[in-house]
Design a protein around this motif. Structure first.
Motif, short mmCIF file in Angstrom:
data_model
loop_
_atom_site.label_atom_id
_atom_site.label_comp_id
_atom_site.label_asym_id
_atom_site.label_seq_id
_atom_site.Cartn_x
_atom_site.Cartn_y
_atom_site.Cartn_z
N ILE C 338 1.72 11.71 -4.46
CA ILE C 338 1.50 11.85 -3.26
C ILE C 338 1.25 13.01 -2.49
CG2 ILE C 338 2.34 9.89 -1.43
CD1 ILE C 338 3.06 7.91 -3.78
N GLU C 339 0.40 12.46 -1.56
CA GLU C 339 1.06 14.02 -0.83
C GLU C 339 1.77 13.64 0.42
OE1 GLU C 339 -0.19 15.87 2.68
OE2 GLU C 339 -0.16 14.08 2.66
N GLN C 342 2.27 11.98 3.32
CA GLN C 342 2.41 9.77 3.00
C GLN C 342 3.71 9.60 2.60
OE1 GLN C 342 -1.08 9.69 0.64
NE2 GLN C 342 -1.12 7.15 1.22
N GLY C 345 6.13 8.93 4.63
CA GLY C 345 5.92 7.99 5.59
C GLY C 345 6.70 6.80 4.05
N LEU C 346 6.01 6.82 2.89
CA LEU C 346 6.67 5.54 1.78
C LEU C 346 7.88 5.44 1.87
CD1 LEU C 346 3.41 6.77 -0.67
CD2 LEU C 346 3.68 4.48 0.98
#
Lengths: 320, 466, 480
Positions: C338-339, C342, C345-346
């Protein structure tokens, strides 16, 4: 010629283009190429069989991998150690997790070929149908289809693929359905449709103006029948050779996606192996070298076979 | 006045020389002026279309001009050039019968005006292309008008397509902008701010209305105008791509001609095989190999000549330090150009082999024309159609290639901008970039088509009928 | 500074952790923080920019659409309003009041955050300054280079003067390279670990802090319900199957050591043996059978996220291969890259099952406690600093003790209890003490030197961060 040779969606390494028969020019050659030497054109040549052989071996190894290879792709070899140099036990050395690079290269074939072949097949069916329609009918249908294709063609291939890939995964980056390889295949299939359609259309255009098609039309044969019976057989050989090129293109695209850190990363692919091996290139170049070599040879083989097949069929066609 | 032919040769000779100097950034201003003269000259000389190399030089000149203008923002300084150019052109040709000249002058004016008023280069760039096409339309008649008219729906369709796609895709834009865990009030606020509750067509029209006024919206993640983002990133990518095209043509044309001329010999086979191999190498592998062999501090063979990365901080602008600048961009350019070279060379060779079998070539040989003259003067032009077409189409492909090259070489170009936007699901940026890229793609291809029509009047006539 | 403490205190995100701050007063250059309970380690909290000291008040206030920073959200207790001193220039831009001040920031790979020398730095030559002439450099540019290998290449090739990396292999590479100076530190550093999402049930502590009548349901939408890591035996089984020494060793080329808790060596609470499950295949398998029986599934399946950096992906792969070796098909993990943007945020929203992580550098538990309070475990889809959303009353109690006890030894003992409870409940899978490398070209001097006013020296590198004010370059030229 103009339209045929335009393979618009490829990145630079893959802008394979139609190359009509010219391999078989006279070998005495000091001056400009001369015609003929038709006998050579009918042969596929040793190179062709070597290329086919490589792909066959690769395919067999990929399918039978678990049965014929002593190691698994995720198996770690602590005895050999990390980044071990190539040896009798580990032909291509080991990677930074002490996994066998040779085994991984072979298993990587699975994803790489699977993605290339399935996306091309889907692209061929959908894009082929669209191209056939756009090439055969005149007027509104043609304008509508080519217009739609132009729209899609204006978006760079990798961008389209990346965007589709992102949107086919949820906000946790998990595939919305299936697994990540399926998502990659779907994204690439969609992305490849417009360019295949465009090439098909160009090929169909050539044939739809030929005498036998015009004759059928005059005789009042149904359009579908003309398409299937008269045009399709003539277009298929060319499309098959393009299919091979597209497989090669998509293998590179898959590699690019893996290299960018999207797409399949849990299972080895040539692209992610190169990406992972990159920071060890100084100490353990085999981590980058061998997957690159596999990729190179496979693309080379596919391109070459595509070339030869096209030459072969062009000649037969000319002989009609 | 001297005859057209001589005049053209002189102009071409000087032009190519100065173009070369411009290309390396030694004399940007003179190159600018001469590039303009060249292009105008081309447009006004009745027989100019005979020489594809010359045409190509003109095309390159125009492209270089634009790149330079974007890179440097010449400002008032440039107005002087426009004036000088105008005077020069009037002297050479007289302005009345020269639509190309008018177009060029108009383009330059827009460029300078844009630079002076500090309008975003992207739009200036697009304006220049539009003017160019409109001007060419005068020479090419009905066909061109039809093509230009057909562009408008395509561009609108592309933008509407991407807009709807992005709007329809799963995930709530407002939630996405507000970030995970945002309060419902904050999300509602964003929805209201962006009018997200309106139907898609309404929102699209609103977007379009803003877009034609040069407002593509603001990226909520970067807190930056998307137009500014494009202005920041496009020139970097364009520079790399332009040089990649120039380099690949410079290599592929001679190699293609040589290979076709010597078809079947060891030379031909060697070149063809090398190019075939090059075609099978993904550009990221080429980039890695280049860094491994030629990057400063990384080279394993002691040839540490070029920097391995080109972040903004180290970037040298056009015309500042030519040698260093070239050293900087050489590795990314070569990585990008390698595959292009192979493609172009193979295309040219194929067409050239066919051309060389034509009867008129045999006639030319019989007349005792020199080989060079036959190859470059007579055979190259009819053999270059496919190459030209693919050149135009490759613009989209180049963006794809540039994306990964930018990551490897730490180049803050449009590829990185777009990829980051995709990863972050920054819809407005994706929309803006895709539309500008699509516009550039469509316009470039139109330009190529027009050039093509000019190269071969038969095509122009045939198309006009269709 | 007062404003920033206020912001921290008022934010939904951090407020649960700062409940002991009860008041704030300021007078000239003096800020007085009042606490409701004794907090001897409080100064440690202000060691670094916990809530962003670099930003101007105007900027923070300008972020109206950002739910985290709205001052009005605030406070039931009235706060003194800090004096507003209008800054020059763009109010929306950060200022910087340390050795370097803000010039510009352009986002994107290859672009930079540009700073310049602060002529009014309190240790500089300005009117009220100490006259030490700091900082020596005219400015520093912080360049974004997302790709680790390209970053290293940029250093070797001369475009960068210093790079930071937590990639143990790169650090090892540079340690063998005499052309560069490689500084590493893992004392007081971070722990690399696998963050597990155990958000489930209800949370009374959260409700209490936010004045909700009922205990808040942790996972109202059932997003985490299928996560096998909710089960303690599953977590234990997986932890027992990880060979920590090998993991630390192989991923860091022998330079890092296996971690056994959130507190790295040197920190209050560090233990030689925290009781964290040791590598033991047999126990692992027994526990796995129990686990599978309890969750009623044939295999433990979860998504194992990582950033899209090859080094991190390979780390996850190594852990996965250890599980495969121990359990075969009983464990199925999907490694999802995942970038970076992001990714965090997750974690904040609890939208993950397990992900690779590193955090918790520092000296005292007070610096990290806000990550661990049950009250910080907001329900999934709300933002929480307790990313894993575990609720552990014993940890809560021990943390309060570790913060408030006036006896150093008792605070230390309480911190150790926290450590043991982490191990006992396997709230995370600890990997290794993060090895941060600060690698520089040899012209760059005194990266780690920061003399303190009392004559001592500051801890040189903490979690990859180091001081900038003292840095100078040979002959005043960093490029060479």
């Amino acid at each position: 010629m103009l339209e045929q040779s335009s393979d618009p969606r490829t990145d630079q390494a893959t802008a394979q283009v139609l190359e009509p028969a010219d391999e078989a020019t006279v070998p005495d050659g000091t001056g400009p190429a001369e015609r003929d030497a038709g006998y050579q054109r009918r042969k596929l040549g040793v190179g062709f069989w070597i290329a086919v052989g490589w792909l066959a071996v690769l395919l067999a190894a990929a399918i039978l991998g678990d049965l014929i290879l002593p190691y698994g792709p995720e198996q770690t070899f602590r005895a050999a150690g990390r980044l071990a140099a190539p040896s009798a036990d580990h032909w291509f050395g080991t990677d930074s997790n002490s996994r066998d690079v040779f085994t991984r290269c072979v298993f990587a074939t699975r994803i790489s070929l699977l993605v290339g072949v399935s996306a091309t097949l889907v692209g061929l069916v959908v894009g082929g149908a669209l191209g056939m329609i756009a090439g055969f009918y005149r007027g509104t249908i043609e304008s509508a289809v080519t217009g739609a294709l132009d729209v899609l063609l204006a978006i760079p291939f990798l961008v389209l693929a990346l965007a589709l890939l992102t949107f086919l995964t949820d906000e946790q980056n998990q595939p919305r359905f299936g697994n990540i390889s399926i998502i990659v295949i779907i994204a690439l299939s969609i992305a490849v449709v417009p360019s295949i359609a465009r090439i098909t259309r160009a090929n169909v255009l050539v044939h739809s103006q030929r005498e036998f098609v015009l004759a059928s039309r005059t005789l009042g044969t149904r359009n579908l029948r003309i398409m299937v019976r008269e045009i399709l057989p003539n277009v298929v050989p060319a499309m098959m050779s393009f299919a091979l090129l597209y497989i090669a293109i998509l293998i590179v695209v898959e590699g690019t996606l893996s290299f960018l850190g999207v797409g399949e990363l849990s299972k080895p692919t040539w692209g992610n192996m190169i990406s992972f091996g990159r920071d060890k290139i100084d100490d353990a170049p085999w981590n980058v070298l061998f997957p690159s070599l596999f990729m190179f040879l496979t693309i080379l083989a596919l391109n070459y076979i595509g070339d030869r097949v096209r030459n072969y069929f062009d000649v037969r066609e000319a002989g009609i | 006045m001297t005859d057209v032919r001589t005049r053209r040769r002189v102009a071409a000779g000087i032009g190519v020389l100065l173009l070369a100097l411009t290309a390396v950034g030694v004399v940007p201003l003179i190159g600018l002026a001469i590039g303009g003269v060249l292009a105008a000259q081309y447009a006004t000389s009745p027989g100019a279309t005979e020489s594809p190399g010359y045409l190509l030089a003109c095309a390159v000149a125009v492209v270089l001009l634009v790149a330079w203008a974007i890179d440097l923002r010449p400002g008032l300084y440039g107005w002087a050039v426009v004036a000088v150019m105008a005077a020069g052109l009037v002297l050479v040709d007289g302005w009345r019968r020269s639509p190309g000249f008018l177009a060029l002058l108009a383009s330059m004016t827009v460029l300078m005006l844009g630079a002076t008023l500090d309008i975003t280069p992207v739009f200036v760039f697009l304006a220049v292309i539009v003017i160019g096409i409109a001007a060419t339309a005068r020479t090419s008649g009905r066909y061109v008008y039809r093509r230009v008219a057909a562009l408008v729906p395509i561009v609108i369709a592309v933008s509407f397509f991407s807009f709807s796609l992005l709007s329809l895709l799963p995930g709530d834009l407002a939630v996405n902008i507000a970030g995970p865990g945002a309060t419902p009030e904050a999300v509602a606020q964003i929805r209201a701010d962006l009018n997200l509750d309106d139907p898609i067509p309404v929102r699209y029209l609103r977007w379009l209305a803003d877009a034609v006024q040069g407002d593509l919206g603001v990226s909520p993640f970067l807190r930056e105008d998307i137009v500014d983002g494009l202005a920041r990133t496009l020139p970097i990518s364009m520079q790399i791509m332009l040089y990649a095209i120039v380099l690949s043509l410079a290599l592929s044309i001679p190699l293609g001609v040589l290979s076709a001329y010597r078809a079947g010999t060891k030379t031909d086979k060697g070149i063809t095989a090398t190019m075939f191999g090059l075609l099978a190498l993904p550009n990221f592998v080429i980039a890695l190999v280049l860094i491994l062999f030629f990057a400063k501090g990384k080279s394993i063979i002691g040839l540490d000549w070029f920097p391995a990365t080109v972040p903004t901080r180290s970037r040298i602008g056009f015309g500042e330090n030519t040698v260093l600048r070239f050293k900087q961009i050489l590795l990314p350019v070569v990585a990008l150009a390698a595959g292009l070279t192979a493609t172009y060379m193979r295309l040219l060779r194929t067409d050239m082999v066919a051309t060389l079998q034509e009867d008129y070539i045999a006639v030319a040989r019989a007349k005792g024309m020199s080989t060079m003259r036959i190859l470059f003067g007579h055979a190259l032009r009819p053999s270059s159609f496919t190459l030209l077409t693919v050149l135009g189409i490759n613009i989209a492909a180049l963006i794809s290639g540039s994306l990964i090259i930018e990551v490897i070489f730490v180049l803050p170009g449009v590829g990185t901008y777009l990829a980051t936007a995709i990863f972050q699901r920054d819809y407005l940026v994706i929309q803006g970039v895709v539309v500008v890229l699509a516009l550039a793609f469509v316009l470039t291809n139109l330009a190529v088509d027009l050039l093509y029509a000019l190269l071969d009047p038969r095509i122009r006539d045939a198309r006009a009928i269709l | 500074m007062a404003y920033n403490i206020a912001t921290c205190w008022q934010s939904d995100l951090t407020r649960a952790a700062y409940s002991y701050i009860s008041g704030l007063a300021f007078d000239g250059q003096t800020v007085t923080v009042t606490t409701s309970i004794p907090t001897p380690d409080l100064p440690f909290l202000f060691r670094e920019e916990v809530c962003g000291f670099m930003f101007s008040q105007q900027w923070l206030e300008s972020l109206e659409s950002n739910p985290l920073r709205v001052p009005e959200k605030a406070a039931k207790t009235p706060w003194p309003t800090p004096p507003s001193t209008p800054a020059d220039g763009n109010q929306g831009e950060p200022v910087g009041s340390g050795a370097f001040t803000f010039v510009s920031y352009t986002p994107g790979n290859g672009n930079a955050f540009v700073t310049e020398r602060n002529d009014d730095y309190w240790r500089g030559d300005g009117p009220d300054a100490t006259g030490e002439g700091l900082p020596y450099l005219d400015g520093i540019e912080f360049i974004v280079a997302v790709d680790g290998e390209s970053r290293a290449a940029g250093l070797e090739s001369g475009q960068f003067d210093i790079i930071h990396t937590a990639n143990g292999e790169l650090v090892a590479d540079f340690q063998g390279n005499d052309d560069f100076v490689t500084l590493t530190a893992n004392e007081f550093g971070e722990t690399s670990y696998t963050l597990l999402n155990v958000g489930a049930g209800t949370n009374a502590a959260y409700s209490k802090t936010f004045g909700l009548p009922e205990p808040a349901p942790m996972d109202p939408a059932g997003k985490n319900a299928a996560n096998p890591l909710l089960n303690l035996n599953c977590r234990k089984a997986l932890a027992h199957a990880i060979d920590g020494d090998r993991l630390a060793d192989e991923r860091n080329a022998g330079l890092a050591q296996a971690a056994n808790g959130p507190f790295s060596p040197g920190q209050f609470g560090y233990l030689e043996d925290s009781g964290y499950p040791a590598f033991d295949i047999d126990t692992a398998n027994e526990l796995m059978d129990t686990c599978l029986a309890e969750i009623g599934k044939p295999a433990v399946e979860f998504a194992f996220n990582t950033t899209n950096d090859p080094f991190n992906v390979e780390s996850n792969q190594l852990i996965e291969s250890m599980w495969k070796e121990a359990f075969g098909d009983k464990v199925k993990v999907t490694i999802t890259p995942i970038e970076q943007g992001q990714y965090i945020g997750l974690a904040l929203a609890g939208a993950f099952q397990a992900q690779g992580w590193r955090n918790h550098g520092g000296f005292r538990p007070i610096e990290n406690a806000y990550w661990w309070f049950s009250a910080s475990a907001a329900p999934i889809d709300k933002l929480a600093l307790n990313f894993g959303r575990f609720q552990d009353p014993e940890i809560d109690a021990a943390l309060v003790d570790a913060i408030t006890n006036t006896d150093d030894a008792k605070r230390k003992a309480a911190a150790e209890t926290v450590n043991r409870k982490f191990a006992e409940n396997v709230w995370n899978f600890w990997s290794w003490w993060t090895l941060w490398g600060v690698i520089a070209n040899p012209r760059v001097q005194e990266i780690t030197n920061m003399p303190l006013p009392d004559g001592g020296t500051a801890q040189p590198i903490i979690a990859g961060k180091h001081y900038l004010a003292q840095i100078w370059c040979t002959d005043g030229n960093c490029e060479g």
